[in-house]
Design a protein around this motif. Structure first.
Motif, mmCIF file in Angstrom:
data_model
loop_
_atom_site.group_PDB
_atom_site.id
_atom_site.type_symbol
_atom_site.label_atom_id
_atom_site.label_comp_id
_atom_site.label_asym_id
_atom_site.label_seq_id
_atom_site.Cartn_x
_atom_site.Cartn_y
_atom_site.Cartn_z
ATOM 1 N N HIS A 21 0.710 -1.123 0.114
ATOM 2 C CA HIS A 21 -0.003 -0.024 -0.114
ATOM 3 C C HIS A 21 0.902 1.340 -0.166
ATOM 4 O O HIS A 21 0.518 2.139 -0.655
ATOM 5 C CB HIS A 21 -0.925 0.185 1.102
ATOM 6 C CG HIS A 21 -1.664 1.429 1.152
ATOM 7 N ND1 HIS A 21 -1.563 2.162 1.960
ATOM 8 C CD2 HIS A 21 -2.952 1.578 0.483
ATOM 9 C CE1 HIS A 21 -2.340 3.050 1.864
ATOM 10 N NE2 HIS A 21 -3.027 2.897 0.942
ATOM 11 N N PRO A 22 1.677 1.658 0.922
ATOM 12 C CA PRO A 22 2.551 2.731 1.021
ATOM 13 C C PRO A 22 3.471 2.777 -0.338
ATOM 14 O O PRO A 22 3.593 4.111 -0.566
ATOM 15 C CB PRO A 22 3.419 2.811 2.265
ATOM 16 C CG PRO A 22 3.177 1.279 2.568
ATOM 17 C CD PRO A 22 2.263 0.688 2.155
ATOM 18 N N THR A 26 3.430 5.681 -3.216
ATOM 19 C CA THR A 26 4.428 6.576 -3.421
ATOM 20 C C THR A 26 4.662 6.318 -5.308
ATOM 21 O O THR A 26 5.006 7.382 -5.573
ATOM 22 C CB THR A 26 5.966 6.017 -2.994
ATOM 23 O OG1 THR A 26 5.355 6.017 -1.483
ATOM 24 C CG2 THR A 26 7.261 6.663 -3.498
ATOM 25 N N ARG A 27 4.679 5.323 -5.724
ATOM 26 C CA ARG A 27 4.762 5.087 -7.243
ATOM 27 C C ARG A 27 3.387 5.705 -7.866
ATOM 28 O O ARG A 27 3.818 6.189 -9.152
ATOM 29 C CB ARG A 27 4.553 3.661 -7.388
ATOM 30 C CG ARG A 27 4.915 3.085 -8.876
ATOM 31 C CD ARG A 27 4.899 1.503 -8.884
ATOM 32 N NE ARG A 27 5.376 1.176 -10.211
ATOM 33 C CZ ARG A 27 5.421 -0.047 -10.373
ATOM 34 N NH1 ARG A 27 4.721 -1.150 -9.762
ATOM 35 N NH2 ARG A 27 5.827 -0.529 -11.845
ATOM 36 N N HIS A 28 2.293 5.900 -7.558
ATOM 37 C CA HIS A 28 1.073 6.383 -8.475
ATOM 38 C C HIS A 28 0.786 7.582 -7.912
ATOM 39 O O HIS A 28 -0.151 8.327 -8.720
ATOM 40 C CB HIS A 28 0.088 5.180 -8.243
ATOM 41 C CG HIS A 28 0.377 3.861 -8.863
ATOM 42 N ND1 HIS A 28 0.687 3.843 -10.070
ATOM 43 C CD2 HIS A 28 0.913 2.648 -8.549
ATOM 44 C CE1 HIS A 28 1.074 2.595 -10.649
ATOM 45 N NE2 HIS A 28 1.103 1.966 -9.523
ATOM 46 N N LEU A 37 11.809 4.451 -6.460
ATOM 47 C CA LEU A 37 11.627 2.837 -6.740
ATOM 48 C C LEU A 37 12.448 2.388 -7.800
ATOM 49 O O LEU A 37 12.436 1.153 -7.736
ATOM 50 C CB LEU A 37 10.317 2.432 -6.676
ATOM 51 C CG LEU A 37 9.467 2.985 -5.317
ATOM 52 C CD1 LEU A 37 7.793 2.766 -5.623
ATOM 53 C CD2 LEU A 37 9.811 1.959 -4.208
ATOM 54 N N ASP A 38 12.873 3.133 -8.734
ATOM 55 C CA ASP A 38 13.498 2.565 -10.020
ATOM 56 C C ASP A 38 14.867 1.865 -9.319
ATOM 57 O O ASP A 38 15.324 1.149 -9.993
ATOM 58 C CB ASP A 38 14.004 3.764 -10.929
ATOM 59 C CG ASP A 38 12.767 4.191 -11.424
ATOM 60 O OD1 ASP A 38 11.542 3.649 -11.569
ATOM 61 O OD2 ASP A 38 12.782 5.567 -12.188
ATOM 62 N N PRO A 41 14.671 -2.844 -9.025
ATOM 63 C CA PRO A 41 13.603 -3.379 -9.883
ATOM 64 C C PRO A 41 13.059 -4.773 -9.367
ATOM 65 O O PRO A 41 11.755 -4.930 -9.801
ATOM 66 C CB PRO A 41 14.692 -4.023 -10.904
ATOM 67 C CG PRO A 41 16.025 -3.479 -10.401
ATOM 68 C CD PRO A 41 15.907 -2.596 -9.326
ATOM 69 N N THR A 42 13.402 -5.498 -8.332
ATOM 70 C CA THR A 42 12.767 -6.585 -7.717
ATOM 71 C C THR A 42 11.572 -6.083 -7.059
ATOM 72 O O THR A 42 10.685 -6.640 -7.084
ATOM 73 C CB THR A 42 13.859 -7.260 -6.815
ATOM 74 O OG1 THR A 42 14.934 -7.705 -7.379
ATOM 75 C CG2 THR A 42 13.223 -8.441 -6.066
ATOM 76 N N VAL A 43 11.480 -5.035 -6.367
ATOM 77 C CA VAL A 43 10.432 -4.530 -5.660
ATOM 78 C C VAL A 43 9.373 -4.083 -6.568
ATOM 79 O O VAL A 43 8.298 -4.402 -6.641
ATOM 80 C CB VAL A 43 10.665 -3.278 -4.720
ATOM 81 C CG1 VAL A 43 9.712 -2.770 -4.150
ATOM 82 C CG2 VAL A 43 11.640 -3.943 -3.789
ATOM 83 N N LEU A 44 9.646 -3.431 -7.746
ATOM 84 C CA LEU A 44 8.870 -3.120 -8.745
ATOM 85 C C LEU A 44 8.354 -4.346 -9.396
ATOM 86 O O LEU A 44 7.045 -4.277 -9.606
ATOM 87 C CB LEU A 44 9.390 -2.224 -9.748
ATOM 88 C CG LEU A 44 10.011 -0.970 -9.459
ATOM 89 C CD1 LEU A 44 10.574 0.175 -10.434
ATOM 90 C CD2 LEU A 44 8.607 0.107 -8.829
#
Length: 147
Positions: A21-22, A26-28, A37-38, A41-44
């Motif tokens: 959620h957080p 942050t991303r959107h 977050l770039d 990449p594993t998290v993305l």
């Protein structure tokens, strides 16, 4: 996430959604921060995998329809319920659970689980059938039912 699809293994769980959620926000919703977050990449990839699970399908139905659905259903078995007795009440006891701060009506049933965080009662209702009702420990009082 190294070597596994989700935070705690091969299937998503509450931990994934709590962390997602957080990061989703942050991303959107915080475009000025999204680029942070770039570097992960594993998290993305995990976020995309989790988003692909969808949000389920919400269907509105009336109270009589909900009661009929409950009556036609069987409660799921409880899994890995570590019994935590702090009241001297054994599993299988007739008990009541009452809110400390609102709705003073007690709910009566058979104590089938008491974990660190919640109580679960089995109740049988003439209209809805057998149900498992879950209560958080925090803010609720568990007592032996009056006979």
């Amino acid at each position: 996430l190294d070597g596994q699809d989700y935070l705690l293994g091969s299937a998503p769980c509450v931990a994934d959604y709590a962390v997602y959620h957080p990061l989703w926000f942050t991303r959107h919703c915080a475009s000025v921060m999204a680029g942070i977050l770039d570097a992960t990449p594993t998290v993305l990839t995990w976020m995309d995998r989790l988003a692909a699970t969808g949000q389920g399908d919400m269907t509105r139905f009336s109270a009589p329809e909900a009661i009929a659905l409950a009556a036609a259903s069987t409660p799921a078995p409880l899994h890995d319920e570590t019994f935590q007795d702090e009241h001297g009440l054994a599993l299988g006891s007739r008990v009541t659970v009452t809110s400390e701060s609102f709705g003073p009506e007690p709910t009566e049933g058979e104590l089938i689980a008491a974990t660190r965080t919640r109580y679960t009662l089995r109740r049988t209702d003439p209209r809805a059938g057998t149900l498992h009702v879950h209560f958080p420990r925090l803010g609720y009082i568990l007592k032996k039912a009056d006979t």
